[in-house]
Design an enzyme around this catalytic site. Structure first.
Site, short mmCIF file in Angstrom:
data_model
loop_
_atom_site.label_atom_id
_atom_site.label_comp_id
_atom_site.label_asym_id
_atom_site.label_seq_id
_atom_site.Cartn_x
_atom_site.Cartn_y
_atom_site.Cartn_z
N SER A 216 0.85 -1.21 0.00
CA SER A 216 0.00 0.00 0.00
C SER A 216 0.88 1.25 0.00
CB SER A 216 -0.89 0.01 1.24
OG SER A 216 -0.09 0.23 2.39
N GLY B 249 -10.47 -3.30 7.68
CA GLY B 249 -10.28 -3.19 9.13
C GLY B 249 -10.94 -4.31 9.93
N SER C 111 -10.67 -9.93 5.35
CA SER C 111 -10.16 -10.63 6.55
C SER C 111 -11.31 -11.20 7.36
CB SER C 111 -9.36 -9.65 7.42
OG SER C 111 -8.04 -9.53 6.94
N HIS D 173 -11.98 -6.94 -1.64
CA HIS D 173 -11.20 -6.22 -0.61
C HIS D 173 -11.90 -6.41 0.73
CE1 HIS D 173 -8.32 -3.57 -2.90
NE2 HIS D 173 -8.96 -4.22 -3.86
N GLY D 174 -11.19 -6.06 1.80
CA GLY D 174 -11.80 -6.14 3.13
C GLY D 174 -12.23 -7.55 3.47
N ASP E 72 -1.34 -1.87 -3.95
CA ASP E 72 -2.70 -1.90 -3.39
C ASP E 72 -3.23 -0.46 -3.28
OD1 ASP E 72 -4.92 -3.09 -2.17
OD2 ASP E 72 -4.07 -2.92 -0.15
#
Ligand code: G3H
Ligand code: 13P
Ligand code: ZN
Length: 309
Positions: free
Chosen positions: A50, A181, A214, A211-212, A82
């Protein structure tokens, strides 16, 4: 052994309903842990950097560390930017030797997103580099209760088809209810799978990106909290939902938060249990192992990418 693009990785993943893990890297231990897991699982691998990572570690260090991982292990790696926010950072990464860049024009109006994505695609393709773009805004479903509100936030399938056609982009990040997050959902985790299916139906040959993604693994949150951390109410995307998404065109699954949690949990534990140690290798070693084991679990049990290299 080389830095490779994502072209072949995605073509294979698209056909077989598994996904390639794209892991954010910020330092040597993170890179080593991830690469070790990919070797162990014989899995395709994307390491992504990133703007924040470039600022923290400096571009040359990250580039050389990734190159070192390739030399050391003989594994093929796609090196990806990213969330590139403009043409300039994408150009720099292409020039530095990245094999893939993301131009994130999602904050711009549709036509402007097309324009800047097209500009990056022209430059990157001329240099043999592939491009990911993003359409829609990452946000939880609970923030968009009705269809109109969701259309204003999430990726609109017809726009996705027009966007891909007009930009020539290689892969597309879609917004279907995930967010970055450790606090992804206020209530029950939910993703807009109907929307994902519709997007995949309209552009079946375009690899889609989540994306995101996790999971915010409960054991790491618990360990952080047990050893002095304070991360209450953290919640991620359940593993079953990631598996489901891979059936509808999701070829790249972005993971950063789970790396941060695994590393921090292990460092907290080690330092709490070994108060007299102060050699960074003593706690960074176990943290690297925790990353390796977590990434191996993702590749094998969630992404289904074991032996897909
Ligand atoms: O998309 C966000 C990634 O987790 C990277 O985060 O910008 O703090 O490096 P960062
Ligand atoms: P997480 O915060 O869910 O790990 O997402 C990371 C990501 O999307 C990086 O682009
Ligand atoms: Zn992201």
């Amino acid at each position: 052994m080389a830095l490779v693009t994502t072209k072949d990785m995605f073509a294979k993943a698209l056909k077989s309903d598994y996904a390639v893990g794209a892991f954010n890297v910020n330092n040597m231990e993170i890179i080593q842990g991830i690469v070790e897991a990919a070797c162990q699982e014989n899995a395709p691998l994307i390491l992504q950097v990133s703007a924040g990572a470039r600022k923290y570690a400096k571009p040359a260090y990250l580039l050389k560390l990734v190159e070192a991982a390739v030399i050391d292990t003989g594994v093929d790696v796609a090196l990806h930017l990213d969330h590139g926010e403009d043409f300039e950072i994408c150009r720099k990464c292409v020039d530095d030797g990245f094999t893939s860049v993301m131009i994130d024009g999602s904050k711009h109006p549709f036509e402007e997103n097309i324009r800047i994505t097209r500009e990056v695609v022209e430059y990157a393709h001329a240099h043999g580099v592939v491009v990911e773009a993003e359409l829609g805004k990452l946000a939880g479903i609970e923030d968009a209760v009705n269809v109109d509100a969701r259309d204003a936030t999430f990726t609109v399938p017809e726009e996705a088809a027009e966007f891909v056609e007009k930009t020539g982009v290689d892969s597309l990040a879609v917004a279907i209810g995930t967010s970055h997050g450790a606090y992804k959902f206020k209530g029950e985790p939910r993703l807009d799978f109907e929307r994902l299916k519709e997007i995949h139906k309209l552009i079946p040959d375009t690899p889609l990106v989540l994306h995101g993604a996790s999971t915010v693994m409960p054991e790491f949150v618990a360990r952080c909290n047990q050893y002095g951390g304070s991360i209450p109410g953290a919640q991620g995307v359940p593993e079953e939902m990631i598996k489901e998404a891979a059936k509808y065109g999701i070829c790249k699954v972005n993971i950063d938060t789970d790396l941060r949690l695994a590393m921090t949990a292990e460092i907290r534990r080690y330092i709490a249990e070994n108060p007299s140690d102060f050699d960074p290798r003593k706690y960074l070693g176990p943290a690297r192992d925790a990353i390796r084991d977590m990434v191996a679990h993702k590749i094998k049990d969630v992404l289904g990418a074991t032996d897909k290299r």
